[in-house]
Design a protein around this motif. Sequence first.
Motif, PDB file in Angstrom:
ATOM      1  N   ASP A   1       0.740  -1.301  -0.048  1.00 30.01           N
ATOM      2  CA  ASP A   1      -0.006  -0.172   0.061  1.00 30.01           C
ATOM      3  C   ASP A   1       0.857   1.064  -0.145  1.00 30.01           C
ATOM      4  OD1 ASP A   1       0.859   0.137   2.666  1.00 30.01           O
ATOM      5  OD2 ASP A   1      -1.029  -0.053   3.628  1.00 30.01           O
ATOM      6  N   GLY A   2       0.036   2.365   0.226  1.00 31.99           N
ATOM      7  CA  GLY A   2       0.869   3.600   0.169  1.00 31.99           C
ATOM      8  C   GLY A   2       0.772   4.381   1.778  1.00 31.99           C
ATOM      9  N   ALA A   3       1.042   5.814   1.455  1.00 30.14           N
ATOM     10  CA  ALA A   3       0.944   6.630   2.785  1.00 30.14           C
ATOM     11  C   ALA A   3      -0.243   6.402   3.582  1.00 30.14           C
ATOM     12  CB  ALA A   3       1.328   8.013   2.403  1.00 30.14           C
ATOM     13  N   MET A   4       0.286   6.536   4.930  1.00 27.97           N
ATOM     14  CA  MET A   4      -1.233   6.608   5.688  1.00 27.97           C
ATOM     15  C   MET A   4      -1.453   7.842   6.314  1.00 27.97           C
ATOM     16  SD  MET A   4      -3.662   5.226   7.611  1.00 27.97           S
ATOM     17  CE  MET A   4      -3.321   3.493   7.397  1.00 27.97           C
ATOM     18  N   GLY A   5      -0.268   8.707   6.599  1.00 25.32           N
ATOM     19  CA  GLY A   5      -0.484  10.114   7.247  1.00 25.32           C
ATOM     20  C   GLY A   5      -1.409  10.986   6.283  1.00 25.32           C
ATOM     21  N   THR A   6      -0.933  11.043   4.965  1.00 26.74           N
ATOM     22  CA  THR A   6      -1.406  12.192   4.410  1.00 26.74           C
ATOM     23  C   THR A   6      -2.837  11.787   3.855  1.00 26.74           C
ATOM     24  OG1 THR A   6      -0.050  11.313   2.626  1.00 26.74           O
ATOM     25  CG2 THR A   6       0.768  13.380   3.332  1.00 26.74           C
ATOM     26  N   GLU A   7      -2.829  10.503   3.691  1.00 25.60           N
ATOM     27  CA  GLU A   7      -4.571  10.222   3.388  1.00 25.60           C
ATOM     28  C   GLU A   7      -5.350  10.603   4.660  1.00 25.60           C
ATOM     29  OE1 GLU A   7      -5.749   8.895   0.464  1.00 25.60           O
ATOM     30  OE2 GLU A   7      -3.672   9.778  -0.061  1.00 25.60           O
ATOM     31  N   LEU A   8      -4.753  10.481   5.622  1.00 25.41           N
ATOM     32  CA  LEU A   8      -5.469  10.739   6.913  1.00 25.41           C
ATOM     33  C   LEU A   8      -5.729  12.204   7.131  1.00 25.41           C
ATOM     34  CD1 LEU A   8      -3.983   8.543   9.731  1.00 25.41           C
ATOM     35  CD2 LEU A   8      -6.304   8.227   8.858  1.00 25.41           C
ATOM     36  N   GLU A   9      -4.861  12.948   6.742  1.00 25.87           N
ATOM     37  CA  GLU A   9      -4.975  14.289   6.731  1.00 25.87           C
ATOM     38  C   GLU A   9      -6.060  14.737   5.941  1.00 25.87           C
ATOM     39  OE1 GLU A   9      -1.214  16.056   5.421  1.00 25.87           O
ATOM     40  OE2 GLU A   9      -0.062  15.124   7.024  1.00 25.87           O
ATOM     41  N   LYS A  10      -6.381  14.289   4.804  1.00 23.84           N
ATOM     42  CA  LYS A  10      -7.482  14.619   3.703  1.00 23.84           C
ATOM     43  C   LYS A  10      -8.623  14.076   4.492  1.00 23.84           C
ATOM     44  CE  LYS A  10      -4.885  13.040  -0.102  1.00 23.84           C
ATOM     45  NZ  LYS A  10      -4.510  12.078  -1.357  1.00 23.84           N
ATOM     46  N   GLN A  11      -8.771  13.354   5.516  1.00 27.98           N
ATOM     47  CA  GLN A  11      -9.827  13.056   6.420  1.00 27.98           C
ATOM     48  C   GLN A  11     -10.060  14.023   7.562  1.00 27.98           C
ATOM     49  OE1 GLN A  11     -11.463   9.178   6.345  1.00 27.98           O
ATOM     50  NE2 GLN A  11      -9.569   8.557   5.300  1.00 27.98           N
ATOM     51  N   GLY A  12      -9.166  14.879   7.822  1.00 29.81           N
ATOM     52  CA  GLY A  12      -9.078  15.971   8.638  1.00 29.81           C
ATOM     53  C   GLY A  12      -8.505  15.469   9.939  1.00 29.81           C
ATOM     54  N   VAL A  13      -7.654  14.522   9.946  1.00 35.31           N
ATOM     55  CA  VAL A  13      -6.969  13.850  11.103  1.00 35.31           C
ATOM     56  C   VAL A  13      -5.517  14.693  11.254  1.00 35.31           C
ATOM     57  CG1 VAL A  13      -5.366  12.033  12.047  1.00 35.31           C
ATOM     58  CG2 VAL A  13      -7.583  11.370  10.925  1.00 35.31           C
ATOM     59  N   LYS A  14      -5.441  15.167  12.844  1.00 39.49           N
ATOM     60  CA  LYS A  14      -4.173  15.854  12.847  1.00 39.49           C
ATOM     61  C   LYS A  14      -2.938  15.225  13.014  1.00 39.49           C
ATOM     62  CE  LYS A  14      -3.210  16.861  17.135  1.00 39.49           C
ATOM     63  NZ  LYS A  14      -3.207  17.176  18.465  1.00 39.49           N
ATOM     64  N   THR A  15      -2.074  15.441  12.125  1.00 36.44           N
ATOM     65  CA  THR A  15      -0.680  14.766  11.984  1.00 36.44           C
ATOM     66  C   THR A  15       0.541  15.391  12.355  1.00 36.44           C
ATOM     67  OG1 THR A  15      -0.485  15.042   9.445  1.00 36.44           O
ATOM     68  CG2 THR A  15      -1.749  13.034  10.422  1.00 36.44           C
ATOM     69  N   ASN A  16       0.362  16.594  12.750  1.00 32.91           N
ATOM     70  CA  ASN A  16       1.498  17.508  12.830  1.00 32.91           C
ATOM     71  C   ASN A  16       1.968  17.609  14.154  1.00 32.91           C
ATOM     72  OD1 ASN A  16      -0.337  19.157  13.519  1.00 32.91           O
ATOM     73  ND2 ASN A  16       0.463  20.894  12.791  1.00 32.91           N
ATOM     74  N   ASP A  17       1.989  16.541  14.869  1.00 32.39           N
ATOM     75  CA  ASP A  17       2.711  16.465  16.247  1.00 32.39           C
ATOM     76  C   ASP A  17       3.183  15.181  16.531  1.00 32.39           C
ATOM     77  OD1 ASP A  17       0.763  14.536  16.587  1.00 32.39           O
ATOM     78  OD2 ASP A  17      -0.616  15.642  17.857  1.00 32.39           O
ATOM     79  N   GLU A  18       3.924  14.967  17.584  1.00 32.54           N
ATOM     80  CA  GLU A  18       4.794  13.793  17.798  1.00 32.54           C
ATOM     81  C   GLU A  18       3.884  12.436  17.881  1.00 32.54           C
ATOM     82  OE1 GLU A  18       4.352  13.748  22.935  1.00 32.54           O
ATOM     83  OE2 GLU A  18       6.221  14.470  21.525  1.00 32.54           O
ATOM     84  N   LEU A  19       2.638  12.402  17.834  1.00 31.06           N
ATOM     85  CA  LEU A  19       2.100  11.067  17.539  1.00 31.06           C
ATOM     86  C   LEU A  19       1.497  10.875  16.116  1.00 31.06           C
ATOM     87  CD1 LEU A  19      -0.761  10.962  20.391  1.00 31.06           C
ATOM     88  CD2 LEU A  19       1.535   9.716  20.174  1.00 31.06           C
ATOM     89  N   TRP A  20       1.800  12.077  15.183  1.00 31.87           N
ATOM     90  CA  TRP A  20       1.402  11.804  13.798  1.00 31.87           C
ATOM     91  C   TRP A  20       0.421  11.135  13.549  1.00 31.87           C
ATOM     92  CZ3 TRP A  20       3.820   8.034   9.858  1.00 31.87           C
ATOM     93  CH2 TRP A  20       3.750   8.544   8.481  1.00 31.87           C
ATOM     94  N   SER A  21       0.523  10.237  12.634  1.00 31.24           N
ATOM     95  CA  SER A  21      -0.933   9.198  12.100  1.00 31.24           C
ATOM     96  C   SER A  21      -1.467   8.459  13.528  1.00 31.24           C
ATOM     97  CB  SER A  21      -0.390   8.412  11.134  1.00 31.24           C
ATOM     98  OG  SER A  21       0.489   7.381  11.374  1.00 31.24           O
ATOM     99  N   ALA A  22      -0.590   8.405  14.333  1.00 26.13           N
ATOM    100  CA  ALA A  22      -1.314   7.500  15.578  1.00 26.13           C
ATOM    101  C   ALA A  22      -2.393   8.166  16.258  1.00 26.13           C
ATOM    102  CB  ALA A  22      -0.223   7.223  16.516  1.00 26.13           C
TER     103      ALA A  22
END
Length: 303
Positions: free
Chosen positions: A15-36
């Motif tokens: 598969d591909g990226a998780m973080g940037t796809e989550l960003e598209k759904q409004g998930v905050k990823t710009n902190d130390e937990l990132w996609s978690a």
Amino acid sequence: MTKINDLLKGTLVLDGAMGTELEKQGVKTNDELWSANALIDNPAAIYQVHADYFKAGADIAITDTYQANVAAFAKNGITKEQAIKIIKSGVEIAKKARDQYKPTGLVAGCIGPYGAYLADGSEYTGDYQLTEQEYREFHAEKIKWVIEAGADLLSVDTIPNFSEVQALVKIINEQPQAIPYWISLSVKDPETLSDGTRLAEVVEWLSEQPQVGGIGVNCTKMENITPIIHLIRSISSLPVIVYPNPGDIYNPKTKTWTTVPHAESFQEEVPNWLAAGANVIGGCCRTTPADIEQISKIVTKSW
């Protein structure tokens, strides 16, 4: 275990990226937990990302557990007991999407480097030194929980430090429940691990270890992939796993990406990677389901 190791010797789509796809759904990823962060407050978004990749043709999903670890969760007021449930849920969500959209697919439990926990870009430098015991204290329980949650294999991602590579292999090989796994490296250039170790030395060492199911590289520029495949193939007969970035630039301080013009594309490069001997091909940060669909079409044509 043998069946999955045999599958890795064929040709599979990751598969591909998780973080940037989550960003598209409004998930905050710009902190130390990132996609978690999504494991805590938006598991439905994770499910959708996995579903999108399976529908695009992925054979393997990597779980959203790269940045998920007890120490990082503790900084955010999450107890160890809660952290265990959260980490295991990352595997369970991927399995649910797999069962719905690709019953023959595999779920790879993601184990990220210690550098990811530092959240300062150390996964791209390997600029840290821990003892084997310290690596064990950081990694061993998470590996155990991911296996217990039912991952089919482990994807050990973006490892920039040779001593950490060695510690991880030892920890995984000591697990009471044997599980297939690959080690995917973070590189400085096509000949050098991020911490400065010669890549050939790392590949030689990995090739000599029992149970290692593949050697890979991820989160690097596309232009590095072909020479790295050639290097691995010149030393090892293990499956080769590659999942690069499309070329954008990451700022570890702001935890944001800058888009840059891409000289290469999956359309152009995947045939070269297949010809060089890659077995598993996917994408890392900033790649999309459309990229994975493109890879899948090329791989299918190659059969």
